[in-house]
Design a protein around this motif. Structure first.
Motif, PDB file in Angstrom:
ATOM      1  N   GLN A 124       0.817  -1.207   0.000  1.00  0.00           N
ATOM      2  CA  GLN A 124       0.000   0.000   0.000  1.00  0.00           C
ATOM      3  C   GLN A 124       0.852   1.259   0.000  1.00  0.00           C
ATOM      4  O   GLN A 124       0.545   2.229  -0.689  1.00  0.00           O
ATOM      5  CB  GLN A 124      -0.958  -0.015   1.191  1.00  0.00           C
ATOM      6  CG  GLN A 124      -2.066  -1.046   0.987  1.00  0.00           C
ATOM      7  CD  GLN A 124      -2.874  -1.286   2.227  1.00  0.00           C
ATOM      8  OE1 GLN A 124      -2.360  -1.242   3.339  1.00  0.00           O
ATOM      9  NE2 GLN A 124      -4.145  -1.559   2.058  1.00  0.00           N
ATOM     10  N   ALA A 127       3.779   1.492  -1.308  1.00  0.00           N
ATOM     11  CA  ALA A 127       4.347   1.608  -2.651  1.00  0.00           C
ATOM     12  C   ALA A 127       3.319   2.184  -3.617  1.00  0.00           C
ATOM     13  O   ALA A 127       3.671   2.867  -4.574  1.00  0.00           O
ATOM     14  CB  ALA A 127       4.828   0.248  -3.147  1.00  0.00           C
ATOM     15  N   ALA A 128       2.041   1.910  -3.366  1.00  0.00           N
ATOM     16  CA  ALA A 128       1.000   2.365  -4.279  1.00  0.00           C
ATOM     17  C   ALA A 128       0.428   3.723  -3.873  1.00  0.00           C
ATOM     18  O   ALA A 128      -0.447   4.246  -4.540  1.00  0.00           O
ATOM     19  CB  ALA A 128      -0.114   1.323  -4.347  1.00  0.00           C
ATOM     20  N   GLY A 129       0.936   4.274  -2.769  1.00  0.00           N
ATOM     21  CA  GLY A 129       0.458   5.591  -2.366  1.00  0.00           C
ATOM     22  C   GLY A 129      -0.942   5.607  -1.806  1.00  0.00           C
ATOM     23  O   GLY A 129      -1.726   6.503  -2.095  1.00  0.00           O
ATOM     24  N   ILE A 130      -1.269   4.592  -1.023  1.00  0.00           N
ATOM     25  CA  ILE A 130      -2.545   4.651  -0.308  1.00  0.00           C
ATOM     26  C   ILE A 130      -2.255   4.362   1.156  1.00  0.00           C
ATOM     27  O   ILE A 130      -1.373   3.588   1.479  1.00  0.00           O
ATOM     28  CB  ILE A 130      -3.593   3.640  -0.842  1.00  0.00           C
ATOM     29  CG1 ILE A 130      -2.949   2.294  -1.177  1.00  0.00           C
ATOM     30  CG2 ILE A 130      -4.306   4.176  -2.055  1.00  0.00           C
ATOM     31  CD1 ILE A 130      -3.914   1.262  -1.719  1.00  0.00           C
ATOM     32  N   VAL A 156      -7.360   0.385   3.573  1.00  0.00           N
ATOM     33  CA  VAL A 156      -8.513   0.863   2.838  1.00  0.00           C
ATOM     34  C   VAL A 156      -8.894  -0.223   1.841  1.00  0.00           C
ATOM     35  O   VAL A 156      -8.045  -0.943   1.331  1.00  0.00           O
ATOM     36  CB  VAL A 156      -8.228   2.235   2.196  1.00  0.00           C
ATOM     37  CG1 VAL A 156      -7.157   2.146   1.155  1.00  0.00           C
ATOM     38  CG2 VAL A 156      -9.488   2.833   1.618  1.00  0.00           C
ATOM     39  N   ALA A 172      -7.697   8.204   2.596  1.00  0.00           N
ATOM     40  CA  ALA A 172      -6.516   7.359   2.385  1.00  0.00           C
ATOM     41  C   ALA A 172      -5.745   7.761   1.136  1.00  0.00           C
ATOM     42  O   ALA A 172      -4.553   7.508   1.034  1.00  0.00           O
ATOM     43  CB  ALA A 172      -6.942   5.896   2.275  1.00  0.00           C
ATOM     44  N   ARG A 173      -6.421   8.357   0.168  1.00  0.00           N
ATOM     45  CA  ARG A 173      -5.789   8.577  -1.127  1.00  0.00           C
ATOM     46  C   ARG A 173      -5.428  10.031  -1.400  1.00  0.00           C
ATOM     47  O   ARG A 173      -4.384  10.316  -1.988  1.00  0.00           O
ATOM     48  CB  ARG A 173      -6.726   8.066  -2.229  1.00  0.00           C
ATOM     49  CG  ARG A 173      -6.953   6.574  -2.113  1.00  0.00           C
ATOM     50  CD  ARG A 173      -8.143   6.073  -2.914  1.00  0.00           C
ATOM     51  NE  ARG A 173      -7.910   6.219  -4.337  1.00  0.00           N
ATOM     52  CZ  ARG A 173      -8.678   5.666  -5.271  1.00  0.00           C
ATOM     53  NH1 ARG A 173      -9.727   4.940  -4.925  1.00  0.00           N
ATOM     54  NH2 ARG A 173      -8.413   5.828  -6.539  1.00  0.00           N
ATOM     55  N   TRP A 213      -1.838  11.694  -0.459  1.00  0.00           N
ATOM     56  CA  TRP A 213      -0.716  11.310  -1.323  1.00  0.00           C
ATOM     57  C   TRP A 213      -0.793  12.032  -2.654  1.00  0.00           C
ATOM     58  O   TRP A 213       0.216  12.439  -3.228  1.00  0.00           O
ATOM     59  CB  TRP A 213      -0.718   9.805  -1.576  1.00  0.00           C
ATOM     60  CG  TRP A 213      -0.396   8.999  -0.376  1.00  0.00           C
ATOM     61  CD1 TRP A 213      -1.276   8.242   0.352  1.00  0.00           C
ATOM     62  CD2 TRP A 213       0.871   8.865   0.259  1.00  0.00           C
ATOM     63  NE1 TRP A 213      -0.621   7.646   1.392  1.00  0.00           N
ATOM     64  CE2 TRP A 213       0.701   8.013   1.361  1.00  0.00           C
ATOM     65  CE3 TRP A 213       2.131   9.388   0.008  1.00  0.00           C
ATOM     66  CZ2 TRP A 213       1.741   7.663   2.211  1.00  0.00           C
ATOM     67  CZ3 TRP A 213       3.176   9.041   0.849  1.00  0.00           C
ATOM     68  CH2 TRP A 213       2.971   8.191   1.936  1.00  0.00           C
TER      69      TRP A 213
END
Lengths: 450, 450
Positions: B263, B265-268, B272, B284-285, B288
């Motif tokens: 998560q 690494a994926a920017g969240i 979530v 959460a998003r 970022w």
């Protein structure tokens, strides 16, 4: 506990092995856990490692060899004869031994099997080798404790004593009928707490979770996690009990699956580690970089198509990295959430519901960020309002489309039977770059008329 | 096995709950596994879910509640009284009950504890709540089977029968001295295979792995994986046996840790899920994305500083997304490999060795990709050779620097006690964009003299 392998210890052991000082080696190694010896052995030259493997007794070395990473193990095995390798396999549980055998080059596999002393063990291994390594059959071990429903508890206890010699950990005792079909289980606790005259048929639990030899490893992991199982019996096509899978094997499987997703997201092929060779690391990394370069080069071509904007709206070109980056970020976020939901089996929405939710999410976030960007370009950078609006409008549209693509792609990949985690990797982020930039300049062309 | 909860079943159960058709509900639910009931309950309105919780007996509902995601559970608990919640806690193992208690709002926590019938259970829970939730103390359960070294096996079996009532799975039997200090273990198998007159002191295994209540959860997971343990006893500061951790709790812990990396690494932000509310997903998003926007805006400013190149070398600006993307891709690859090596405890190189390896890797890959790019820009796009060389040279230098940064940052974060997985997230990729673009134009300025 809290024991740590130090560089000094590794050096000491290597020295003792290369000098062949057996007594001292024994003194150092006898109290070490096999996992710690494995750590030491992986760090010294294969010839010294093989010397230590020959020196220690097979029961311990079998465990040590199983702890090693495949590459390290291969190096050490090259030093051993098929007879010596067979000696190690004799001491391993069937599931570990079968994995181990599968790694060997085909030309020595047969010779190793012929050299295994215990014929039944050798037959079990040949059976296990037939299954796909990621299926329940490939994950299971043949060792388990089975009792017949028509036995009394006393006979059962004797039988368990006999069978338990081959089984390291007694998880559950499986109950079979006269045709060897799985019909239930006995818990160890029950066995400790009933009288010895009782018949198994009276006390066994007829509900038992099981999987088929062909069940996929993912499904095995899902079932064991969902139902908190520590061992899961495996049956063949006609319901006969043929093996069992234990949680420690599944822990490794779960970890590998999670790592695979992470690695795909980061654009590296599986199973590469800081300690891997230059060649192996390059092989894992270069293909993705090449793909990203080709994709980015396409983006360059796309930008080039809009060079008529250079004269009056050159500042648009300052914003291409921003638009591309935001398309990439939004897309990866959306995909990652889908990928995890698929992995955790919590994706209950239909595709259209999911896309609608994403539309709402990306529209609201996009609106906020676009307004901020509009403000910054117009008031801070003093861009004319038409240019600022063009950039801000492109941002929100690109964000919405990237989030929809990021949702659609992994769900579609999953339905096609392809690992959805691919959608979080460089392949998709690069595609997002390209179409993000294309949309950006297309909108600009319409609004600014260049 | 292979049972799947269908949308039809969920609808049926919800209908029965809202109509309060208790008998039919019982008929449908009595044969379902608690994990399946949890899946159903999570999908229906909390008021109906609470109705079902009240209807079923506490032993089953305690298990159901533990299976739910925290958010779903919270919704259902809001419908229950402190007395009803205490009834559920009474039936849970102490580790689950303590986690559950920790989630409750402070104002009702005390009232719930006061309503727990079993005083010892309540005392155990209060003890567990004192520990940090990610420490061994926070992960352990109080339920375990302990025997004294001076007992004979017969007394031991009686005692095990008594204690086993509170312990769902008998993993190991721990042996303590008269001061309750952990001195060894008995395996279930040994107990099944020795005579009842034997004294514990004669048969126990004096080697036992254990951790301290303050040991970090990461370390507990590492030890249990490395040594393939299914249960691990926990001692307090003076060596007294106070609890044990079982592998099923650690499986969840390992999975959560791996997901956290993914998560990041994926920017969240953590935790979530597709089913979470609009607000929770945005929370959460959006942060970022905001960070990425600000970073990309800085990149725009950096590009703007080189606007003197627009006149003669406008085509340089076509390449900013390519350079930024390659910097990002290389950096994430390098970081991801380091992050995984840290997580798997296989990072044995020193920082300088590691940086040197990365230098070699990125130089060779960079050289190859740069030559390809040089060829493409000069021969396909017909760029003048000076411009093509500038772009290719920038690519290799940016790739080398990005890979060194990608190596340095996670190792440094780890040494500072910060989660190194942060280094694979948007924060670092955005920084890579900025410095990649800056290096690109700086090199171009030196070579092309604009």
């Amino acid at each position: 506990m809290q024991f740590q392998v130090t560089p000094e210890l590794i050096e000491k052991i290597q020295h003792l092995a290369s000098e062949q000082l057996d007594q001292e080696l024994h003194r150092y190694l006898k109290d070490l856990h096999h996992a710690d010896i494995a750590e030491i052995i992986a760090a010294i030259p294969p010839v010294d490692a093989a010397y230590i493997i020959r020196l220690l007794d097979s029961e311990k070395t079998a465990e040590i060899l199983m702890e090693l990473y495949e590459d390290d193990r291969e190096q050490i095995l090259l030093q051993l004869s098929p007879q010596e390798i067979a000696g190690e396999l004799d001491m391993m549980d069937t599931d570990d031994a079968a994995d181990f055998l599968a790694e060997l080059p085909d030309e020595i596999k047969g010779e190793v099997i012929d050299n295994i002393e215990d014929d039944e063990h050798a037959k079990d291994l040949q059976e296990l080798l037939r299954y796909d390594e990621d299926s329940a059959g490939g994950l299971m071990a043949k060792e388990l404790i089975r009792v017949r429903e028509d036995w009394p508890v006393s006979e059962c206890i004797d039988e368990i004593r006999r069978q338990a010699e081959n089984v390291i950990r007694v998880h559950s005792i499986y109950v079979v009928d006269k045709d060897d079909k799985l019909i239930g289980r006995l818990s160890v606790k029950d066995l400790l707490t009933v009288k010895s005259q009782t018949k198994i048929a009276e006390i066994y639990i007829p509900r038992v979770d099981y999987v088929n030899v062909h069940t996929d490893g993912d499904e095995v992991a899902r079932v064991m996690q969902k139902y908190d199982l520590e061992a899961l019996p495996v049956v063949d096509e006609i319901g006969k009990l043929v093996g069992r899978i234990t949680i420690d094997d599944i822990v490794d499987f779960i970890k590998e699956e999670a790592e695979k997703d992470y690695q795909l997201a980061a654009g590296i092929s599986q199973d590469v580690d800081t300690n891997d060779s230059f060649i192996k690391q390059t092989r894992a990394r270069l293909p993705w970089l090449l793909l990203a370069l080709v994709g980015s080069f396409v983006a360059v071509l796309v930008i080039g198509e809009f060079d008529t904007a250079l004269e009056r709206y050159s500042r648009l070109f300052f914003f291409t990295p921003l638009i591309a980056a935001m398309a990439g970020n939004v897309g990866v976020q959306s995909s990652a959430i889908i990928v995890q939901s698929i992995a955790n089996n919590t994706l209950s929405d239909s595709l259209s519901t999911r896309l609608f939710k994403e539309l709402l999410l990306s529209f609201s976030s996009g609106l906020l960020l676009s307004l901020l960007l509009l403000f910054a370009t117009h008031f801070i950078l003093n861009y004319p309002i038409s240019l600022a609006i063009t950039i801000a409008l492109s941002l929100i549209i690109v964000m919405i489309i990237a989030s929809l693509v990021g949702t659609f792609v992994p769900i579609t990949l999953h339905r096609m039977g392809i690992d959805p985690a691919l959608a979080t990797g460089p392949f998709i982020t690069t595609s997002n770059d390209i179409f993000g930039i294309f949309i950006f300049f297309s909108i600009a062309r319409v609004i600014l008329e260049f």
